[in-house]
Scaffold this motif. Structure first.
Motif, PDB file in Angstrom:
ATOM      1  N   PHE A   1       0.829  -1.206   0.000  1.00 60.32           N
ATOM      2  CA  PHE A   1       0.000   0.000   0.000  1.00 60.32           C
ATOM      3  C   PHE A   1       0.867   1.261   0.000  1.00 60.32           C
ATOM      4  N   GLY A   2       2.006   1.188   0.653  1.00 58.58           N
ATOM      5  CA  GLY A   2       2.922   2.332   0.665  1.00 58.58           C
ATOM      6  C   GLY A   2       2.762   3.266   1.845  1.00 58.58           C
ATOM      7  N   SER A   3       1.705   3.075   2.624  1.00 58.63           N
ATOM      8  CA  SER A   3       1.480   3.863   3.838  1.00 58.63           C
ATOM      9  C   SER A   3       0.589   3.024   4.752  1.00 58.63           C
ATOM     10  N   ASP A   4       0.232   3.580   5.892  1.00 63.76           N
ATOM     11  CA  ASP A   4      -0.591   2.830   6.838  1.00 63.76           C
ATOM     12  C   ASP A   4      -2.043   2.836   6.356  1.00 63.76           C
ATOM     13  N   LYS A   5      -2.424   1.796   5.643  1.00 60.35           N
ATOM     14  CA  LYS A   5      -3.768   1.783   5.050  1.00 60.35           C
ATOM     15  C   LYS A   5      -4.863   1.709   6.100  1.00 60.35           C
ATOM     16  N   ARG A   6      -4.527   1.282   7.298  1.00 56.71           N
ATOM     17  CA  ARG A   6      -5.523   1.214   8.363  1.00 56.71           C
ATOM     18  C   ARG A   6      -6.126   2.587   8.631  1.00 56.71           C
ATOM     19  N   GLN A   7      -5.352   3.654   8.361  1.00 60.10           N
ATOM     20  CA  GLN A   7      -5.811   5.007   8.615  1.00 60.10           C
ATOM     21  C   GLN A   7      -6.212   5.742   7.334  1.00 60.10           C
ATOM     22  N   TRP A   8      -6.379   4.961   6.254  1.00 57.28           N
ATOM     23  CA  TRP A   8      -6.858   5.539   4.998  1.00 57.28           C
ATOM     24  C   TRP A   8      -8.292   6.010   5.165  1.00 57.28           C
ATOM     25  N   SER A   9      -8.602   7.195   4.656  1.00 61.41           N
ATOM     26  CA  SER A   9      -9.906   7.807   4.871  1.00 61.41           C
ATOM     27  C   SER A   9     -10.975   7.243   3.935  1.00 61.41           C
ATOM     28  N   MET A  10     -12.080   6.794   4.519  1.00 60.30           N
ATOM     29  CA  MET A  10     -13.236   6.322   3.775  1.00 60.30           C
ATOM     30  C   MET A  10     -14.139   7.502   3.425  1.00 60.30           C
ATOM     31  N   PRO A  11     -15.098   7.303   2.515  1.00 63.95           N
ATOM     32  CA  PRO A  11     -15.971   8.420   2.107  1.00 63.95           C
ATOM     33  C   PRO A  11     -16.738   9.067   3.254  1.00 63.95           C
ATOM     34  N   ASP A  12     -17.061   8.286   4.310  1.00 63.53           N
ATOM     35  CA  ASP A  12     -17.837   8.849   5.410  1.00 63.53           C
ATOM     36  C   ASP A  12     -16.960   9.513   6.477  1.00 63.53           C
ATOM     37  N   GLY A  13     -15.650   9.588   6.211  1.00 65.53           N
ATOM     38  CA  GLY A  13     -14.748  10.255   7.142  1.00 65.53           C
ATOM     39  C   GLY A  13     -14.071   9.331   8.130  1.00 65.53           C
ATOM     40  N   ARG A  14     -14.581   8.120   8.251  1.00 66.67           N
ATOM     41  CA  ARG A  14     -13.921   7.157   9.117  1.00 66.67           C
ATOM     42  C   ARG A  14     -12.716   6.563   8.416  1.00 66.67           C
ATOM     43  N   THR A  15     -11.804   6.011   9.202  1.00 70.68           N
ATOM     44  CA  THR A  15     -10.677   5.323   8.596  1.00 70.68           C
ATOM     45  C   THR A  15     -11.113   3.914   8.166  1.00 70.68           C
ATOM     46  N   LEU A  16     -10.273   3.293   7.351  1.00 73.20           N
ATOM     47  CA  LEU A  16     -10.559   1.934   6.897  1.00 73.20           C
ATOM     48  C   LEU A  16     -10.739   0.995   8.090  1.00 73.20           C
ATOM     49  N   LEU A  17      -9.849   1.087   9.068  1.00 73.01           N
ATOM     50  CA  LEU A  17      -9.928   0.202  10.217  1.00 73.01           C
ATOM     51  C   LEU A  17     -11.145   0.508  11.080  1.00 73.01           C
ATOM     52  N   GLU A  18     -11.470   1.779  11.242  1.00 72.16           N
ATOM     53  CA  GLU A  18     -12.671   2.137  12.000  1.00 72.16           C
ATOM     54  C   GLU A  18     -13.918   1.552  11.357  1.00 72.16           C
ATOM     55  N   SER A  19     -13.971   1.569  10.021  1.00 69.36           N
ATOM     56  CA  SER A  19     -15.123   1.025   9.305  1.00 69.36           C
ATOM     57  C   SER A  19     -15.236  -0.480   9.491  1.00 69.36           C
ATOM     58  N   THR A  20     -14.096  -1.163   9.404  1.00 70.26           N
ATOM     59  CA  THR A  20     -14.100  -2.614   9.613  1.00 70.26           C
ATOM     60  C   THR A  20     -14.522  -2.946  11.029  1.00 70.26           C
ATOM     61  N   LEU A  21     -13.965  -2.233  11.984  1.00 70.77           N
ATOM     62  CA  LEU A  21     -14.281  -2.472  13.392  1.00 70.77           C
ATOM     63  C   LEU A  21     -15.772  -2.260  13.656  1.00 70.77           C
ATOM     64  N   ALA A  22     -16.322  -1.193  13.115  1.00 73.60           N
ATOM     65  CA  ALA A  22     -17.742  -0.890  13.331  1.00 73.60           C
ATOM     66  C   ALA A  22     -18.631  -1.993  12.771  1.00 73.60           C
ATOM     67  N   ARG A  23     -18.277  -2.528  11.623  1.00 72.39           N
ATOM     68  CA  ARG A  23     -19.085  -3.584  11.031  1.00 72.39           C
ATOM     69  C   ARG A  23     -19.113  -4.830  11.917  1.00 72.39           C
ATOM     70  N   TYR A  24     -17.970  -5.201  12.464  1.00 68.91           N
ATOM     71  CA  TYR A  24     -17.925  -6.399  13.311  1.00 68.91           C
ATOM     72  C   TYR A  24     -18.545  -6.153  14.679  1.00 68.91           C
ATOM     73  N   GLN A  25     -18.515  -4.920  15.133  1.00 70.07           N
ATOM     74  CA  GLN A  25     -19.187  -4.600  16.391  1.00 70.07           C
ATOM     75  C   GLN A  25     -20.700  -4.736  16.255  1.00 70.07           C
ATOM     76  N   GLU A  26     -21.215  -4.588  15.029  1.00 67.54           N
ATOM     77  CA  GLU A  26     -22.644  -4.788  14.784  1.00 67.54           C
ATOM     78  C   GLU A  26     -23.028  -6.260  14.933  1.00 67.54           C
ATOM     79  N   GLY A  27     -22.108  -7.144  14.571  1.00 66.43           N
ATOM     80  CA  GLY A  27     -22.433  -8.559  14.508  1.00 66.43           C
ATOM     81  C   GLY A  27     -21.951  -9.394  15.672  1.00 66.43           C
ATOM     82  N   PHE A  28     -21.045  -8.852  16.494  1.00 63.07           N
ATOM     83  CA  PHE A  28     -20.462  -9.635  17.584  1.00 63.07           C
ATOM     84  C   PHE A  28     -20.412  -8.796  18.865  1.00 63.07           C
TER      85      PHE A  28
END
Length: 197
Positions: A25-52
């Motif tokens: 990726f060339g940089s820390d993709k975990r902190q890459w900005s998603m369209p809603d302003g959250r980072t990539l990792l924040e978005s992934t975390l939020a999705r799994y928090q919905e299900g578990f």
């Protein structure tokens, strides 16, 4: 878990692997900005928090400062993450070893749909079972493992992923067909334009 759905009796947790170095990726993709302003990792975390109810997030020790802003999960700092994914995976499973089953997820895959997670979770109902989503004939993530497989997962080293355990336990695998392409979609390289996927 969705309040409208009855709680499954098989006690499962999610383990999100996010201790990689994203060299392609060339940089820390975990902190890459998603369209809603959250980072990539924040978005992934939020999705799994919905299900578990329980989510374990595996990070590198040096991530402790910026990771303070990530709430609603148990952070696992894998001291040997630099040696390969196997070490991160082993650390995550060790932290969640008291559960009946664990779903291994990747931190760069926030596009898995909530109903897919619920379907997969309900499909893991035996301590010896392995459950994985299948989209258009291709296996995806997350992959669920019953407790019988925890020891093997905790013994992984170097860059060994869970595929080693899958190959050795083909008879235990239940593929669940899903229409959700998010089980295959990750982010390995930056998008060619500034428009986020």
């Amino acid at each position: 878990m969705n309040a409208l759905s009855p709680e499954p009796t098989f006690n499962c947790a999610a383990v999100i692997l996010a201790a990689g170095f994203a060299r392609r990726f060339g940089s820390d993709k975990r902190q890459w900005s998603m369209p809603d302003g959250r980072t990539l990792l924040e978005s992934t975390l939020a999705r799994y928090q919905e299900g578990f109810e329980w989510v374990f997030l595996v990070l590198r020790p040096e991530d402790s400062d910026w990771a303070r802003g990530l709430g609603g999960c148990t952070k696992v700092f894998a001291s040997e993450a630099h040696l390969g994914m196997g070490h991160s995976l082993a650390a995550g499973i060790a932290a969640a070893k008291d559960f009946d089953g664990v779903f291994i997820a990747l931190g760069d895959m926030p596009w898995v749909e909530a109903p897919t997670l619920e379907t997969l979770r309900r499909g893991l109902n035996d301590h010896s079972a392995i459950v994985r989503p299948l989209h258009d004939g291709t296996p995806g993530h997350p992959v669920g493992f019953g407790q019988v497989h925890f020891d093997a997962l905790m013994n992984l080293t170097r860059d060994e992923g869970a595929k080693v355990v899958l190959n050795e336990n083909q008879q235990c695998i239940a593929d669940i067909r899903v229409t959700d392409a998010g089980v295959l979609r990750d982010l390995d390289v930056p998008p060619r334009s500034e428009v986020n996927p």
